[in-house]
Design a protein around this motif. Structure first.
Motif, PDB file in Angstrom:
ATOM      1  N   UNK A 273      36.555  30.712  12.554  1.00  0.00           N
ATOM      2  CA  UNK A 273      37.369  29.524  12.012  1.00  0.00           C
ATOM      3  C   UNK A 273      38.546  29.240  12.960  1.00  0.00           C
TER       4      UNK A 273
ATOM      5  N   UNK B 203      37.382  25.591   6.520  1.00  0.00           N
ATOM      6  CA  UNK B 203      37.178  26.476   7.552  1.00  0.00           C
ATOM      7  C   UNK B 203      36.174  27.203   7.495  1.00  0.00           C
TER       8      UNK B 203
ATOM      9  N   UNK C 132      31.932  22.839  19.819  1.00  0.00           N
ATOM     10  CA  UNK C 132      31.408  23.084  18.418  1.00  0.00           C
ATOM     11  C   UNK C 132      30.783  24.149  18.306  1.00  0.00           C
TER      12      UNK C 132
ATOM     13  N   UNK D 298      32.910  27.042  17.327  1.00  0.00           N
ATOM     14  CA  UNK D 298      33.398  26.679  16.055  1.00  0.00           C
ATOM     15  C   UNK D 298      32.731  27.581  15.160  1.00  0.00           C
ATOM     16  N   UNK D 299      31.303  27.902  15.505  1.00  0.00           N
ATOM     17  CA  UNK D 299      30.605  28.403  14.317  1.00  0.00           C
ATOM     18  C   UNK D 299      30.943  30.115  14.467  1.00  0.00           C
TER      19      UNK D 299
ATOM     20  N   UNK E 169      32.957  25.970   8.336  1.00  0.00           N
ATOM     21  CA  UNK E 169      32.902  25.499   9.613  1.00  0.00           C
ATOM     22  C   UNK E 169      32.042  26.687  10.562  1.00  0.00           C
ATOM     23  N   UNK E 170      32.154  27.752  10.054  1.00  0.00           N
ATOM     24  CA  UNK E 170      31.520  28.748  10.643  1.00  0.00           C
ATOM     25  C   UNK E 170      29.937  28.756  10.559  1.00  0.00           C
ATOM     26  N   UNK E 171      29.585  28.001   9.512  1.00  0.00           N
ATOM     27  CA  UNK E 171      28.230  27.797   9.231  1.00  0.00           C
ATOM     28  C   UNK E 171      27.269  26.903  10.209  1.00  0.00           C
ATOM     29  N   UNK E 172      28.122  25.918  10.168  1.00  0.00           N
ATOM     30  CA  UNK E 172      27.464  24.683  10.866  1.00  0.00           C
ATOM     31  C   UNK E 172      28.506  24.000  11.774  1.00  0.00           C
ATOM     32  N   UNK E 173      28.070  23.489  13.150  1.00  0.00           N
ATOM     33  CA  UNK E 173      28.947  22.741  13.766  1.00  0.00           C
ATOM     34  C   UNK E 173      29.341  21.505  13.019  1.00  0.00           C
TER      35      UNK E 173
END
Lengths: 217, 217
Positions: A100, B93, A93, A96-97, B96-100
């Motif tokens: 993408x 997507x 998790x 994943x930050x 999703x790189x900003x927060x788990x």
DNA sequence: CGCTTCTTTGAGTGCACTCAAATTGAGTGG
DNA sequence: CCACTCAATTTGAGTGCACTCAAAGAAGCG
């Protein structure tokens, strides 16, 4: 095998090993890890009421499984001795930050399993016992091709196959005998079967009768 | 329901509407969007060879669906007129790189559908026709409770229910009649059914023996 | 009101099931 | 290496459930 390196490898991970028959995780457990299968065969199953067991997936090298964030929605057991790579959910998790690509890989893993299961339901609900068995053998042959054309190795027991196809083991046994005597498949030992025709496109198995499939030779 | 997907609302999204019976996306299409169901009922299905249709899920308000990164592994159709929120896959997507949390929500959405489908397979493979119908009614009652206890509204046609349970519509019709005459359920019009006993928690239907679960009714 | 679609009812049959027992195969220790 | 034991698989017999085929009845829709 060489393809087994992925963007997920930036996450914390260890190689782990399970012996044949061992439980990897149980339905209802808290999800703390995701696994990649490196060697061997794993089954995902739900254990029903009266000891009925429904196998919902057979997994092979390269497959990702255990993609849950809360509780396990099925059990995972080792069909054979298996080598796994265990990723902690937390580190995936976090990873994943960073890109993408990680989210994409996780979703793709879940998507693959869902797509297979959706078609699995369709087969169970609409195909006769012989059709289900042929479909399974061809699927397995396409998934894990033997060295020579049409040869399929079955790493799992008859019981496992029956519980995957929604048949009793007796019915499965009878169907296999019927396929052997009719010449549609040949046996090379109890866990090696040779298909009459090298892998048939899967969509034909649902629509054609076994006879029609054979006459298409 | 707002809390379930609130974290996704940072992504690009639009409200969209589909009329009853309309196709939302088709199996095999490229996946470009994820949907949240806000109002109405949606079915996910795979269309088999000979026109057989297997419904793999009924969705209700709050549910997330269409979580694919490549191609659609099933079709989605509107059972009733529906209101949806459409999120572009790309923006999800990116988000999703900003927060788990975003990845977690996406995985949770996929996980829920997989868990339900896994148990769905188990029911189809191991329950008799009357057991399947009762299981469906109780599941629906727990999912979309009517105003008064035990009342279940069926937004979908008999054909849909049959295709969900892996039965023919004739068998479904006979089973419902049988349940009505035996007094196990009562009819309030063709699309409203009253269960003998108020809904049983879902986990009891999945984990306990059918006898235990059914006798608990 | 006439049309189409959905649902119910009827009749009869076949397939996969349950119950039961024989047979084969795998694993263990003498 | 060969008995021995226990599990896995195969075979047999018989039955019931859900199916197919066929048609009538009910409900939605223009």
């Amino acid at each position: 095998m060489t393809k087994l390196t992925s963007v997920l490898d930036g996450a914390a991970r260890w190689p782990v090993h399970y012996r044949k028959g061992r439980l990897i995780y149980d339905e209802g457990e808290a999800s703390k890890a995701v696994y990649r299968l490196d060697k061997g065969c794993v089954r995902l199953q739900v254990n029903g009421a009266e000891g009925d067991r429904q196998i919902v997936a057979f997994l092979f090298p390269g497959d990702l499984f255990g993609l849950c964030v809360d509780r396990r929605n099925s059990s995972a057991e080792a069909v054979t001795d298996v080598d796994l790579t265990r990723y902690t959910l937390q580190s995936l998790l976090d990873l994943s930050t960073r890109s993408p690509e990680v989210t994409i890989q996780l979703m793709r893993g879940a998507e693959t399993l869902y797509g297979e299961l959706a078609h699995h339901v369709e087969q169970i609900a609409h195909l006769s016992a012989p059709e289900r068995v042929l479909w399974f053998l061809h699927w397995l042959g396409a998934r894990e091709p033997g060295r020579s054309g049409g040869t399929v190795r079955l790493p799992m027991s008859r019981r496992d196959v029956a519980d995957y196809l929604g048949l009793t083991q007796e019915t499965l046994s009878r169907v296999i005998r019927q396929l052997l005597t009719s010449g549609e498949v040949e046996a090379r030992g109890p866990r090696m079967i040779v298909l009459r025709r090298p892998t048939v496109p899967l969509h034909q198995l649902g629509s054609d009768t076994p006879e029609a499939a054979l006459s298409a030779l």
